[in-house]
Design an enzyme around this catalytic site. Structure first.
Site, mmCIF file in Angstrom:
data_model
loop_
_atom_site.group_PDB
_atom_site.id
_atom_site.type_symbol
_atom_site.label_atom_id
_atom_site.label_comp_id
_atom_site.label_asym_id
_atom_site.label_seq_id
_atom_site.Cartn_x
_atom_site.Cartn_y
_atom_site.Cartn_z
ATOM 1 N N LYS A 43 0.834 -0.830 0.334
ATOM 2 C CA LYS A 43 0.118 0.014 0.595
ATOM 3 C C LYS A 43 1.063 1.538 0.157
ATOM 4 C CE LYS A 43 -3.666 2.048 2.371
ATOM 5 N NZ LYS A 43 -2.701 3.582 2.195
ATOM 6 N N GLU A 184 2.899 1.186 5.579
ATOM 7 C CA GLU A 184 1.812 1.748 5.749
ATOM 8 C C GLU A 184 0.533 0.630 5.861
ATOM 9 O OE1 GLU A 184 -1.472 4.999 5.096
ATOM 10 O OE2 GLU A 184 -0.399 4.853 3.311
#
Length: 323
Positions: A43, A184
């Site tokens: 991500k 993340e």
């Protein structure tokens, strides 16, 4: 690189190239899915963009539909080098830190109008989907087929446009490793689904969260009678407390009222941090809030904090120490 004829889908009448595509958005879930139908990627923490490559120009469109071509000159230049006549790439513009992780704060500085420590040519576009190619609208195809074509278009590229790699791994293990490396989170995509706009279960996001303790230094009242709007938090730096942001989620309305009553009892006219906030009520920093959050912003504030509970400092509660 494969030639154009080898990467095109089966022959069909030319499709109209859309001026803008509403993006497919990932649904937030707690755990990665299982099964062979799911593909996993990192991500990225940046700006979601669509790169439109047309016969005589390139347009870079934001998720909200704004034309930001002039803000990403290196990406636009790299797009012109691709061996396609027309295409729409879906992906994320990022700046990578020394460990190869995307850093949103660094990206904001690179895009800033003032002199910054990061230049616009440091911005990289990681493409993770291909929506249109040489007269063919690919959105109706399954993800695995769009992915195959994308890999052929971006085969071996290492400039301002790069392929967002799929990771062959168990979802739980990939998430654990991603979180351990300060990433993340991860994205899971169903291989058999077409590209559809909006937030759907076709794409899933699983984020890495952190949990630490912060001193409560005040609150901002809510417009709802008796409730609390935001809890003001501080971390320790040396021998003093430093404000690290406000938290406004994670409690019920009843819990909010109770917490406001508790903080009102320890209100003070002498704030424990150097902070001025209109309508804020400051309190003695004798309570510690347990807070779950995603990361730190470039300004040293908590990103997406959520309240999990509160304890007294005397209860051996260690306040987070800033490095």
């Amino acid at each position: 690189m494969a030639n154009a004829s080898s990467r095109k889908p089966p022959a069909a009448p030319p499709d109209y190239m859309p001026a803008r595509v509403d993006p497919c958005l990932a649904m937030l879930v707690d755990k990665p899915p299982t099964g062979a139908d799911w593909a996993f990627e990192v991500k990225w923490d940046g700006y979601r963009l669509a790169v439109h490559i047309e016969p005589h120009r390139v347009r870079i469109i934001t998720r909200g539909g704004y034309d930001w071509t002039d803000r990403f000159p290196s990406i636009a230049s790299a797009a012109l080098q691709l061996e396609v006549q027309s295409a729409i790439l879906d992906g994320e513009a990022v700046v990578l830190d020394e460990q190869g992780r995307s850093d949103f704060g660094m990206l904001q500085r690179a895009l800033g109008r003032r002199p910054a420590s990061h230049a616009p040519d440091e911005i990289i576009f990681f493409a993770f989907d291909l929506l249109y190619l040489d007269g063919c609208d690919l959105r109706r195809l399954p993800q695995r087929e769009r992915r195959r074509l994308l890999e052929q278009v971006l085969n071996g590229r290492d400039d301002a446009i790069r392929l967002s790699e799929e990771v062959e791994a168990d979802g739980d293990e990939f998430l654990r490793i991603a979180c351990a490396h300060g990433i993340e989170g991860i994205i899971a995509k169903h291989r058999e689904r077409p590209y559809r706009p909006g937030r759907r279960s076709d794409w899933l996001k699983i984020t890495c969260t952190r949990r630490d303790s912060f001193a409560t230094v005040g609150y901002k009242p809510s417009v709802v009678s008796g409730a609390m709007g935001r809890l003001l938090l501080a971390a320790r730096r040396g021998g003093e407390l430093v404000y690290v942001g406000g938290c406004g989620t994670g409690w019920t309305q009843a819990e909010s009222r109770k917490l406001r009553e508790v903080l009102q009892e320890i209100a003070t006219d002498s704030p424990a941090v150097n902070l001025k906030r209109k309508s804020a009520v400051f309190c003695e920093p004798v309570l510690v809030a347990e807070v779950e959050y995603r990361a730190w912003t470039d300004e040293g504030k908590l990103r997406h904090p959520s309240f999990k509970g509160i304890r007294e400092r005397a209860d051996d509660a260690t306040v987070y120490e800033l490095k």
